[in-house]
Design an enzyme around this catalytic site. Structure first.
Site, PDB file in Angstrom:
ATOM      1  N   HIS A 272       3.330   6.907  -6.844  1.00  0.00           N
ATOM      2  CA  HIS A 272       2.678   8.161  -7.213  1.00  0.00           C
ATOM      3  C   HIS A 272       3.683   9.314  -7.138  1.00  0.00           C
ATOM      4  O   HIS A 272       3.753  10.168  -8.033  1.00  0.00           O
ATOM      5  CB  HIS A 272       1.501   8.402  -6.263  1.00  0.00           C
ATOM      6  CG  HIS A 272       0.462   9.342  -6.788  1.00  0.00           C
ATOM      7  ND1 HIS A 272      -0.658   9.696  -6.068  1.00  0.00           N
ATOM      8  CD2 HIS A 272       0.361  10.028  -7.955  1.00  0.00           C
ATOM      9  CE1 HIS A 272      -1.396  10.527  -6.768  1.00  0.00           C
ATOM     10  NE2 HIS A 272      -0.791  10.753  -7.913  1.00  0.00           N
TER      11      HIS A 272
ATOM     12  N   HIS B 262       0.832  -1.209   0.000  1.00  0.00           N
ATOM     13  CA  HIS B 262       0.000   0.000   0.000  1.00  0.00           C
ATOM     14  C   HIS B 262       0.867   1.260   0.000  1.00  0.00           C
ATOM     15  O   HIS B 262       0.684   2.148  -0.849  1.00  0.00           O
ATOM     16  CB  HIS B 262      -0.918  -0.014   1.226  1.00  0.00           C
ATOM     17  CG  HIS B 262      -1.750   1.220   1.385  1.00  0.00           C
ATOM     18  ND1 HIS B 262      -3.065   1.293   0.989  1.00  0.00           N
ATOM     19  CD2 HIS B 262      -1.450   2.451   1.907  1.00  0.00           C
ATOM     20  CE1 HIS B 262      -3.537   2.502   1.251  1.00  0.00           C
ATOM     21  NE2 HIS B 262      -2.564   3.220   1.809  1.00  0.00           N
ATOM     22  N   GLU B 263       1.772   1.350   0.945  1.00  0.00           N
ATOM     23  CA  GLU B 263       2.599   2.552   1.040  1.00  0.00           C
ATOM     24  C   GLU B 263       3.480   2.716  -0.190  1.00  0.00           C
ATOM     25  O   GLU B 263       3.774   3.841  -0.614  1.00  0.00           O
ATOM     26  CB  GLU B 263       3.438   2.527   2.315  1.00  0.00           C
ATOM     27  CG  GLU B 263       2.625   2.583   3.600  1.00  0.00           C
ATOM     28  CD  GLU B 263       1.716   3.792   3.691  1.00  0.00           C
ATOM     29  OE1 GLU B 263       2.052   4.846   3.091  1.00  0.00           O
ATOM     30  OE2 GLU B 263       0.657   3.700   4.332  1.00  0.00           O
TER      31      GLU B 263
ATOM     32  N   HIS C 176       1.786   4.709  -2.795  1.00  0.00           N
ATOM     33  CA  HIS C 176       1.996   6.153  -2.627  1.00  0.00           C
ATOM     34  C   HIS C 176       3.366   6.555  -3.182  1.00  0.00           C
ATOM     35  O   HIS C 176       3.514   7.600  -3.824  1.00  0.00           O
ATOM     36  CB  HIS C 176       1.942   6.528  -1.146  1.00  0.00           C
ATOM     37  CG  HIS C 176       0.581   6.542  -0.543  1.00  0.00           C
ATOM     38  ND1 HIS C 176      -0.455   7.284  -1.052  1.00  0.00           N
ATOM     39  CD2 HIS C 176       0.084   5.909   0.566  1.00  0.00           C
ATOM     40  CE1 HIS C 176      -1.532   7.127  -0.294  1.00  0.00           C
ATOM     41  NE2 HIS C 176      -1.230   6.281   0.691  1.00  0.00           N
TER      42      HIS C 176
END
Length: 685
Positions: free
Chosen positions: A479, A472-473, A476
């Site tokens: 991104h 999940h991290e 980020h």
């Protein structure tokens, strides 16, 4: 005059703009901030007093060029203050908070600057600007209006006063939470109290105790959220209850770390500020500049999901009661400390899966290199090389150079995996340097987790939840690495708050993809891959316990919305935090004591010391897009480079330079549908 010996005031001598943390000492930060504040004030003053008619170049772009030193100093410091907050760093953070607030207000509330931005905005219809430039003008105008630039001087003065006080309060909330989390860590004298834990978990507890000067004992440090991962494994109910009780006490005990008066003042000031700005509540103020647009839209979504989630949780509880009764009577029924433990028993009985027994297949280095990095390489063509020669801000933080598919430098990625007393709870991504063509910078992004570190020589074995958090991290981080923009305001994850979780949630889809899982999920001793039968059962159980998981999340999201939907008078009338929480959870039907909210107010860092106030709904809001995107990948062949390129180009790559829902329609060809989310969470009935 600047200090030539302050390493923050000169260009970094490290590759790719990485700050030289070896040379930076705590006493360098505040003087560097003062120089940076003054430099940007002079830059903004020059823009605001320019005699030439306002244009994009001399107003909007000039504003984007300003503050480069401040961005460097701030990103360097706040990376440390969240991940290695020593007492000295905390003192600097407290002193800095009102200074940062005042500096920001000095720019956003400058009437002269606002007039120039408004005039450029009014002339947009006659301009020949690029789409990114037009969007920047629109966002700057909305940003200043939303901040209060159109208010009169008296109102601006009051607004500045409130913003300053709020900056102090949110910093105090985080400091209190960190201190109380450390104080409430649970100390066990007998290893038998840890019955059910694996060797690595016991080793981590022993190491935590030794680090605190208690050799021979065992310390269970607390996680940010209510439900500690070890509750699923601890066989002794008394041990589970001690851990859960400590978790729920944080910030709510009378004394110096009591967050109740802090959060009540935050709520009241936020409500008053919203009223000053012309909004009925803080939630109305926040959502007006998000994709949701209105808190009533958010409330409708949360209520729509809460009823089936609570119903499913009750079904799950019935099964837990049945399983528990087979072992020993629980006169008081299933409690919050029992849910995770008996859930694993039901999972084992129903799907023949013991998630705790999966840890030997999730060795941290393999998960990182052969899972997280491998998936990114397959999908986007990027590669990773660890740079042991590049020191980060803490010895536990590791630096990796990221190269694009053509071999060119893309950015740096820093992973800080382990928990420590100086690190705030939870997991997060932040940037030390953001990409910008205007500034000629490439990104440096950081992922922080809070995995207990075992004793030296013992491998780090992750739980399935920790594997999910790492993927999940890293979403980020992608991104932040991929956003390719001209202007710093649009760099990386600078998107609407209720859109920012979308890319990270999408990246979770690769955890169980066969070609990825087979590459990283190999037994630490035998090297054997995770058996296909277990994978099949994991997939079959994907909606298992979603009643609980959805309910605990929705309860927290509702608490956030409830606090921040209060008017000024309503906020002033609240005196009892626990009573307010109880009433709010009854209102939405999520008040089952066995299913506590993921965060209670006194340790709800996302909304009282982070950037998610009136925005914790963002996770479920973004998950609508996420589930719809997973469906698109499935329809188009899954883990294929062409799919990754499309997702990167049309969504991740645009950063904040485009309306996010417009970018989503460009990628998907239509708006997102909610049905894939309902099916994923078992809420379709």
């Amino acid at each position: 005059m600047t200090d030539p010996h302050n390493p923050l005031l000169g260009a970094s001598t490290m590759p790719h703009g990485l700050p030289d943390y070896r040379a930076i000492r705590p006493e360098h930060y505040l003087p560097a901030f003062q120089v940076a504040f003054e430099e940007q004030r002079s830059e903004i003053q020059a823009i605001a007093t320019d005699d030439a008619a306002p244009t994009f170049a001399n107003t909007i772009e000039a504003w984007e060029r300003s503050g480069r030193l401040l961005a460097h100093v701030a990103h360097t410091f706040f990376t440390v203050s969240s991940a290695d907050a020593t007492p000295e760093i905390q003192r600097i953070d407290e002193e800095l908070a009102p200074l940062m607030s005042a500096h920001s207000d000095g720019i956003l509330l400058d009437g002269r600057l606002y007039d120039r931005v408004r005039r450029v905005h009014d002339d947009l219809a006659h301009s020949d600007l690029t789409p990114e430039q037009r969007y920047l003008v629109e966002r700057r105008f909305v940003q200043m209006t939303h901040a209060g630039a159109a208010l009169d001087d008296e109102a601006k003065a009051r607004l500045t006063e409130m913003n300053s006080r709020l900056s102090v309060l949110t910093t105090t909330f985080e400091k209190n939470l960190l201190a109380d989390t450390n104080e409430l860590a649970v100390v066990f004298d007998d290893v038998a109290d840890l019955d059910g834990l694996g060797e690595g978990e016991v080793s981590a507890a022993a190491r935590a105790a030794a680090d605190r000067g208690m050799p021979g004992r065992f310390v269970v440090t607390l996680t940010l959220f209510t439900g500690h991962p070890l509750l699923a494994s601890l066989r002794r109910r008394a041990s589970r209850e001690r851990v859960l009780e400590a978790s729920r006490l944080r910030g709510s005990r009378p004394g110096q770390h009591d967050n109740r008066p802090v959060l009540l003042e935050i709520v009241r000031l936020r409500a008053e500020r919203a009223a000053l700005l012309g909004f009925a509540s803080h939630a109305a103020y926040v959502t007006s500049d998000q994709t949701a647009g209105d808190p009533r839209v958010v409330a409708d979504l949360l209520r729509r999901l809460a009823t089936p989630a609570a119903r499913n949780a009750q079904r799950e509880k019935s099964e837990l009661v049945r399983i528990a009764a087979q072992e020993a009577p629980l006169p008081e029924g299933i409690g919050a400390a029992d849910w995770a433990f008996y859930t694993e028993k039901v999972r084992a009985a129903t799907f023949d899966i013991d998630t705790a027994a999966l840890r030997p297949w999730f060795e941290a280095e393999r998960v990182l290199h052969d899972g997280v990095f491998y998936a990114a390489t397959r999908l986007y063509g990027i590669t990773f090389r660890e740079r042991a020669d590049l020191p980060a801000y803490h010895p536990q933080a590791r630096v990796f150079e990221v190269s694009d598919a053509d071999g060119s430098h893309l950015g740096l990625y820093i992973l800080d995996l382990y928990t420590r007393d100086s690190k705030r709870g939870g997991a997060w991504m932040n940037s030390i340097v953001s990409q910008s063509h205007l500034r000629g910078t490439t990104p440096i992004v950081v992922n922080n987790l809070n995995v207990p570190q075992p004793a030296p020589g013992t491998p780090t074995l992750l739980t399935l939840d920790e594997v999910t958090t790492l993927f999940h991290e890293f979403g980020h981080a992608l991104h932040g690495l991929f956003a390719t923009v001209t202007y710093p305001s649009f760099a990386g994850t600078n998107v609407f708050r209720d859109f920012v979780e979308f890319p990270s949630q999408v990246n979770e889809m690769w955890i169980f993809r066969p070609e990825i899982l087979a590459n990283y999920a190999r037994h630490i001793e035998t090297g054997e891959p995770l058996p296909a039968s277990i994978v099949e059962r994991l997939e079959a159980s994907s909606a298992f316990n979603q009643g609980f998981a959805t309910s605990e999340y929705l309860a927290a999201a509702w608490l956030d919305l409830a606090w921040h939907s209060l008017s000024v008078d309503e906020a002033r009338s609240v005196a009892d935090v626990a009573a307010f929480e109880a009433a709010a959870l009854r209102d939405i039907g999520l008040d089952d004591p066995a299913v506590p909210t993921r965060y209670s107010s006194t340790y709800f860092a996302h909304v009282f010391s982070g950037g998610y106030s009136a925005g914790y709904y963002s996770y479920i809001w973004s998950e609508v897009l996420d589930a719809d995107t997973v469906e698109w990948f499935d329809e188009n062949g899954g883990l294929e480079r062409a799919n990754g390129d499309r997702f990167r180009e049309r969504l991740l790559g645009v950063g904040g330079s485009k309306d996010p829902l417009e970018a989503y329609r460009d990628f998907r060809g239509r708006d997102a549908r909610i049905e894939p989310l309902l099916a994923r969470r078992g809420l379709g009935v």
